[in-house]
Scaffold this motif. Structure first.
Motif, PDB file in Angstrom:
ATOM      1  N   SER A  19      12.990  10.716   6.295  1.00  0.00           N
ATOM      2  CA  SER A  19      13.448  12.019   6.798  1.00  0.00           C
ATOM      3  C   SER A  19      14.543  11.886   7.844  1.00  0.00           C
ATOM      4  O   SER A  19      15.162  12.879   8.228  1.00  0.00           O
ATOM      5  CB  SER A  19      12.259  12.783   7.411  1.00  0.00           C
ATOM      6  N   GLY A  20      14.835  10.703   8.359  1.00  0.00           N
ATOM      7  CA  GLY A  20      15.877  10.525   9.361  1.00  0.00           C
ATOM      8  C   GLY A  20      15.401  10.893  10.756  1.00  0.00           C
ATOM      9  O   GLY A  20      14.227  11.225  10.980  1.00  0.00           O
ATOM     10  N   VAL A  21      16.314  10.841  11.714  1.00  0.00           N
ATOM     11  CA  VAL A  21      16.014  11.131  13.118  1.00  0.00           C
ATOM     12  C   VAL A  21      16.618  12.480  13.468  1.00  0.00           C
ATOM     13  O   VAL A  21      17.788  12.735  13.163  1.00  0.00           O
ATOM     14  CB  VAL A  21      16.592  10.026  14.038  1.00  0.00           C
ATOM     15  N   ASP A  38       6.790   4.725   8.654  1.00  0.00           N
ATOM     16  CA  ASP A  38       6.366   6.047   9.103  1.00  0.00           C
ATOM     17  C   ASP A  38       7.348   7.132   8.668  1.00  0.00           C
ATOM     18  O   ASP A  38       6.943   8.262   8.347  1.00  0.00           O
ATOM     19  CB  ASP A  38       6.236   6.062  10.633  1.00  0.00           C
ATOM     20  N   ALA A  39       8.652   6.822   8.650  1.00  0.00           N
ATOM     21  CA  ALA A  39       9.647   7.821   8.265  1.00  0.00           C
ATOM     22  C   ALA A  39       9.580   8.137   6.779  1.00  0.00           C
ATOM     23  O   ALA A  39       9.986   9.230   6.364  1.00  0.00           O
ATOM     24  CB  ALA A  39      11.064   7.327   8.628  1.00  0.00           C
ATOM     25  N   MET A  40       9.049   7.205   5.949  1.00  0.00           N
ATOM     26  CA  MET A  40       9.005   7.437   4.496  1.00  0.00           C
ATOM     27  C   MET A  40       7.642   7.882   4.007  1.00  0.00           C
ATOM     28  O   MET A  40       7.437   8.005   2.789  1.00  0.00           O
ATOM     29  CB  MET A  40       9.422   6.145   3.763  1.00  0.00           C
ATOM     30  N   ARG A  41       6.674   8.126   4.905  1.00  0.00           N
ATOM     31  CA  ARG A  41       5.315   8.475   4.454  1.00  0.00           C
ATOM     32  C   ARG A  41       5.302   9.822   3.739  1.00  0.00           C
ATOM     33  O   ARG A  41       4.548  10.017   2.783  1.00  0.00           O
ATOM     34  CB  ARG A  41       4.356   8.500   5.642  1.00  0.00           C
ATOM     35  N   GLU A  42       6.118  10.775   4.218  1.00  0.00           N
ATOM     36  CA  GLU A  42       6.126  12.104   3.594  1.00  0.00           C
ATOM     37  C   GLU A  42       7.121  12.198   2.453  1.00  0.00           C
ATOM     38  O   GLU A  42       7.331  13.279   1.905  1.00  0.00           O
ATOM     39  CB  GLU A  42       6.464  13.157   4.651  1.00  0.00           C
ATOM     40  N   ASN A  43       7.754  11.102   2.088  1.00  0.00           N
ATOM     41  CA  ASN A  43       8.730  11.103   0.999  1.00  0.00           C
ATOM     42  C   ASN A  43       7.971  10.961  -0.319  1.00  0.00           C
ATOM     43  O   ASN A  43       7.408   9.918  -0.625  1.00  0.00           O
ATOM     44  CB  ASN A  43       9.727   9.955   1.183  1.00  0.00           C
ATOM     45  N   THR A  44       7.946  12.028  -1.123  1.00  0.00           N
ATOM     46  CA  THR A  44       7.199  12.000  -2.398  1.00  0.00           C
ATOM     47  C   THR A  44       7.978  11.293  -3.492  1.00  0.00           C
ATOM     48  O   THR A  44       7.404  10.902  -4.504  1.00  0.00           O
ATOM     49  CB  THR A  44       6.893  13.444  -2.845  1.00  0.00           C
ATOM     50  N   ALA A  45       9.296  11.153  -3.311  1.00  0.00           N
ATOM     51  CA  ALA A  45      10.106  10.457  -4.313  1.00  0.00           C
ATOM     52  C   ALA A  45       9.962   8.942  -4.126  1.00  0.00           C
ATOM     53  O   ALA A  45       9.111   8.462  -3.377  1.00  0.00           O
ATOM     54  CB  ALA A  45      11.566  10.886  -4.200  1.00  0.00           C
ATOM     55  N   GLU A  46      10.814   8.198  -4.787  1.00  0.00           N
ATOM     56  CA  GLU A  46      10.767   6.749  -4.704  1.00  0.00           C
ATOM     57  C   GLU A  46      11.154   6.317  -3.290  1.00  0.00           C
ATOM     58  O   GLU A  46      12.162   6.743  -2.753  1.00  0.00           O
ATOM     59  CB  GLU A  46      11.731   6.134  -5.728  1.00  0.00           C
ATOM     60  N   ARG A  47      10.352   5.448  -2.702  1.00  0.00           N
ATOM     61  CA  ARG A  47      10.595   4.973  -1.347  1.00  0.00           C
ATOM     62  C   ARG A  47      11.315   3.637  -1.413  1.00  0.00           C
ATOM     63  O   ARG A  47      10.811   2.689  -1.988  1.00  0.00           O
ATOM     64  CB  ARG A  47       9.269   4.821  -0.603  1.00  0.00           C
ATOM     65  N   ALA A  62       0.832  -1.209   0.000  1.00  0.00           N
ATOM     66  CA  ALA A  62       0.000   0.000   0.000  1.00  0.00           C
ATOM     67  C   ALA A  62       0.870   1.265   0.000  1.00  0.00           C
ATOM     68  O   ALA A  62       0.483   2.294  -0.573  1.00  0.00           O
ATOM     69  CB  ALA A  62      -0.928   0.010   1.213  1.00  0.00           C
ATOM     70  N   SER A  63       2.026   1.216   0.632  1.00  0.00           N
ATOM     71  CA  SER A  63       2.902   2.398   0.697  1.00  0.00           C
ATOM     72  C   SER A  63       3.853   2.478  -0.486  1.00  0.00           C
ATOM     73  O   SER A  63       4.666   3.411  -0.552  1.00  0.00           O
ATOM     74  CB  SER A  63       3.716   2.363   2.005  1.00  0.00           C
ATOM     75  N   GLU A  64       3.745   1.491  -1.427  1.00  0.00           N
ATOM     76  CA  GLU A  64       4.585   1.483  -2.630  1.00  0.00           C
ATOM     77  C   GLU A  64       6.069   1.511  -2.254  1.00  0.00           C
ATOM     78  O   GLU A  64       6.844   2.363  -2.691  1.00  0.00           O
ATOM     79  CB  GLU A  64       4.242   2.664  -3.547  1.00  0.00           C
ATOM     80  N   ILE A  65       6.486   0.569  -1.429  1.00  0.00           N
ATOM     81  CA  ILE A  65       7.867   0.500  -0.958  1.00  0.00           C
ATOM     82  C   ILE A  65       8.649  -0.438  -1.872  1.00  0.00           C
ATOM     83  O   ILE A  65       8.214  -1.563  -2.162  1.00  0.00           O
ATOM     84  CB  ILE A  65       7.943  -0.008   0.498  1.00  0.00           C
ATOM     85  N   ASP A  66       9.824   0.021  -2.336  1.00  0.00           N
ATOM     86  CA  ASP A  66      10.731  -0.801  -3.139  1.00  0.00           C
ATOM     87  C   ASP A  66      11.705  -1.479  -2.170  1.00  0.00           C
ATOM     88  O   ASP A  66      12.579  -0.824  -1.581  1.00  0.00           O
ATOM     89  CB  ASP A  66      11.495   0.068  -4.140  1.00  0.00           C
ATOM     90  N   ILE A  67      11.539  -2.808  -1.990  1.00  0.00           N
ATOM     91  CA  ILE A  67      12.310  -3.551  -0.994  1.00  0.00           C
ATOM     92  C   ILE A  67      13.488  -4.239  -1.677  1.00  0.00           C
ATOM     93  O   ILE A  67      13.332  -4.885  -2.715  1.00  0.00           O
ATOM     94  CB  ILE A  67      11.436  -4.593  -0.278  1.00  0.00           C
TER      95      ILE A  67
END
Length: 731
Positions: free
Chosen positions: A657-659, A626-635, A590-595
């Motif tokens: 976004s990192g810590v 959660d850290a990649m939810r606001e990343n509009t580029a490729e996750r 659902a989050s379109e994550i490239d693993i």
């Protein structure tokens, strides 16, 4: 303040010192003149003798040159005998040497002649520059100037035979200069043997033929030892110092003093300062351009002390008589001055003490007026004007907190009763501005020599700063108590939640077990139906598996909150990663994550509870999502595992976004979260789970963006099959 008459007392000492100093100066001047006359006489005598010895040296060199040139050919034996006679006549000389000039073609003939004379060990030698005081065979040169004769021939002088003077670094320049100008030349100072300092007096020997230019035969060298030359001239070693100076060197140069016999005692003694004499005279010899320095530091026994002591005794007796007469008159004045000084010191100490203490002090007379006020009292009362001379009741207004009657003045009570009175604990000082200060202190009476009351001393100090600090400390203590109570309440709520979670887990475990049993019964019924329905069977098996997994999670949650022992087994870390990816497949898709998986090809066995390890893995995956939810580029998500030095390592990297930097050190602290609505317990629980298996867990930022979560566990070394998740559930 009256000055003590001590200056008059010292007038007699000053008079005696003045007369004694005057007589000493007169005596010193006369002694200086007497000693200078004797020194000048000795100087003339020594100068004449040294000049004569230098002229004698030049005469000896000239005589040897004449002896050589008077013969048709060079006769070494005759030269040896003549030199021996000269040394017997002049015992102050050290050695006489002859350096014969030899060209390269005549070197063999010269060496053969010298070996016939001195032995087969003779050879022309030069100084070895690599070793001090060492000689080596001479090299190939156009000409040589070796030592062909030395007198006297002693064990010290025989090694000089064959030495090539052209290559001797100290005297070579002086030899060439003497040959160039055909004159007698003194060499620089040198130390041929330890403790034997001297110089060479050089004279070239030139042979002239009819119609032919002059030809160099050699060089005559007279070795002069300073000790043999000058030591016999010293008249008195206790008083006369003799030195021979080289005017070509500055006074600070080590070779400026060719020979020295310092006068005794040491030049820094008082005899040298008062009666020392010194003369520096140039010697008349051109070939030996030295300067003679004579110094004299007379011994104390040479001075005429009798005259000085008689004069000093007369002056001392005269001044002593005058002093005894004066002391009888000044004794009473000295005693009075001493008493005044003691009184002044006592008053000064008391005044300094009053000005330095941090309490206010008021001194009152019997008329109740202020006679003395220290700076602290004036600062505390804040009275506009002069305090001294005013009535005490006008300047100091005392109030008593919560008092229901008019209090009697403490000053009146002290002066009437003649005893010290302490201020009550509720005493306050009313300032002209209307401000009230809490004070503490006492009033003490003063008595005269007859025992009557002559006044009182009122001492008080401000308690307001102390009360303010006490109040602040009490407030801080109450604040810490409230914070502690809040923490206890928070811990109580957490304990309550743990009990609730345990109860909920117990209640939910029963229906889940029933669901698993019903699914198992349905599967058994499906096995009896022909033909079998495969999709329904698969769905029931999956439902049963998830029900059992939910029951295991609830069972572990209950064990975690109730602190029961956790069952562990041998688990493959790569299998745990695969199980967690399967459980989180929906969220990842659902989050379109490239693993990207970089798992070790070998099994990575660790001894842990598989359910708790999956819980840690799912928590780390959830944080990465959660850290990649606001990343509009490729996750992108990278999961890597490997075995390093007996340690199983797992990395989960994201490009989120990192810590924040300020949160890195607090991520694993309870109730600290980077999420807006997070409780801050997930990573703390993960750290507790990993550490109970003796592992490590951490989070760090990746340069360029993103974060890396990692955990490390010990590799399990026990033999046996690796437990799958299902086996862990059944156990």
């Amino acid at each position: 303040m009256e000055l003590r008459p001590l200056p008059k007392k010292w007038l007699f000492a000053l008079l005696w010192w003045s007369l004694a100093l005057l007589l000493t100066l007169i005596w010193s001047r006369l002694e200086h003149a007497r000693l200078k006359e004797a020194f000048d006489k000795d100087t003339r005598h020594i100068y004449s003798m040294v000049s004569r010895k230098l002229d004698q040296n030049e005469a000896v060199v000239a005589a040897i040159e004449a002896q050589i040139t008077s013969r048709r050919s060079l006769d070494i034996d005759a030269l040896q005998r003549f030199s021996h006679e000269l040394l017997l006549r002049y015992p102050g000389l050290y050695t006489i040497e002859f350096y014969q000039y030899v060209e390269r073609g005549d070197l063999g003939e010269f060496t053969a002649a010298m070996r016939a004379r001195y032995g087969t060990s003779f050879a022309v030698r030069e100084e070895d520059p690599s070793r001090r005081r060492s000689w080596r065979a001479s090299g190939d040169y156009p000409d040589y100037l070796p030592v062909a004769m030395v007198e006297p021939r002693t064990p010290k002088t025989i090694p000089l035979l064959g030495m090539d003077s052209w290559r001797e670094p100290i005297i070579a320049a002086s030899i060439r200069q003497a040959i160039k100008y055909d004159r007698t030349q003194a060499s620089p100072q040198f130390e041929r043997y330890p403790g034997e300092r001297g110089y060479l007096l050089l004279r070239p020997v030139l042979a002239s033929g009819s119609g032919q230019p002059q030809r160099l035969l050699g060089v005559v060298a007279l070795s002069v030892n300073f000790s043999l030359l000058l030591q016999p001239l010293i008249l008195d070693r206790q008083a006369l110092g003799l030195s021979l100076l080289n005017p070509r060197q500055p006074a600070s140069h080590p070779l400026a003093e060719l020979f020295g016999s310092p006068a005794e005692p040491h030049p820094q003694s008082w005899q040298e300062l008062l009666f020392g004499q010194e003369a520096v005279l140039p010697l008349p010899s051109e070939a030996q351009p030295f300067m003679l320095r004579l110094s004299r530091a007379p011994h104390w026994e040479e001075l005429h002390w009798g005259t000085l002591l008689f004069q000093q005794l007369v002056v001392a007796l005269l001044c002593l008589s005058l002093l005894l007469i004066y002391r009888q008159r000044s004794t009473l004045q000295q005693s009075r001055a001493a008493a005044d000084e003691a009184l002044f010191e006592q008053r000064e100490r008391a005044l300094v003490t009053l000005q330095s203490i941090r309490e206010g002090v008021l001194t009152l007379g019997v008329d109740r007026r202020i006679e003395l006020a220290n700076p602290m009292a004036m600062q505390m009362l804040k009275w506009d004007g002069q305090l001294v001379g005013r009535p005490f009741a006008e300047c100091v207004h005392l109030r008593y907190e919560l008092s229901d009657s008019v209090a009697v003045s403490v000053v009146e009570r002290c002066l009437d009763g003649g005893v010290p009175i302490e201020l009550p604990e509720n005493t306050q000082l009313l300032l002209p501005s209307g401000e009230l200060l809490a004070i503490d202190g006492a009033v003490a009476p003063l008595f005269s020599r007859q025992g009557q009351i002559s006044g009182a001393v009122f001492v008080f100090r401000d308690l307001t700063p102390m009360q303010r600090r006490a109040r602040h400390a009490m407030e801080q203590s109450e604040l810490r108590a409230r914070e502690h109570i809040e923490k206890l309440a928070h811990v109580t709520r957490l304990h309550t939640m743990g009990e609730m979670a345990s109860g909920i887990a117990h209640e939910l475990n029963q229906p889940l077990t029933a669901i698993a049993n019903y699914c198992q019964a349905s599967i058994s019924l499906l096995d009896e139906i022909e033909p079998p329905i495969a999709p329904v069977r698969s769905a029931l098996e999956a439902t049963q598996q998830q029900a059992l997994r939910a029951a295991d999670i609830l069972r572990n949650l209950r064990a975690f909150v109730s602190k029961r022992p956790v069952s562990t087994g041998l688990v493959d870390l790569n299998q745990v990663v695969a199980n967690c990816l399967q459980l989180a497949e929906f969220d990842l898709r659902a989050s379109e994550i490239d693993i990207t998986l970089q798992l070790d090809s070998r099994p990575l066995p660790v001894r842990v509870d598989p359910i708790q390890l999956e819980q840690v893995m799912l928590n780390l995956l959830s944080n990465a999502l959660d850290a990649m939810r606001e990343n509009t580029a490729e996750r992108k998500l990278l999961i890597a595992s490997r075995l390093v030095d007996g340690e199983v390592r797992l990395h989960i990297e994201d490009n989120g976004s990192g810590v924040p930097a300020h949160m890195l050190d607090m991520l694993f602290h309870p109730f600290h979260s980077t999420k807006p609505h997070g409780m801050g317990l997930g990573l703390s629980i993960c750290q507790t789970i990993i550490e109970q298996f003796r592992g490590q867990i951490g989070v760090e930022n990746i340069p360029g963006g993103g974060a890396r979560s990692w955990l490390r566990l010990r590799q399990a070394s026990e033999p046996g099959p690796i437990m799958s998740r299902r086996q862990g559930q059944e156990s």
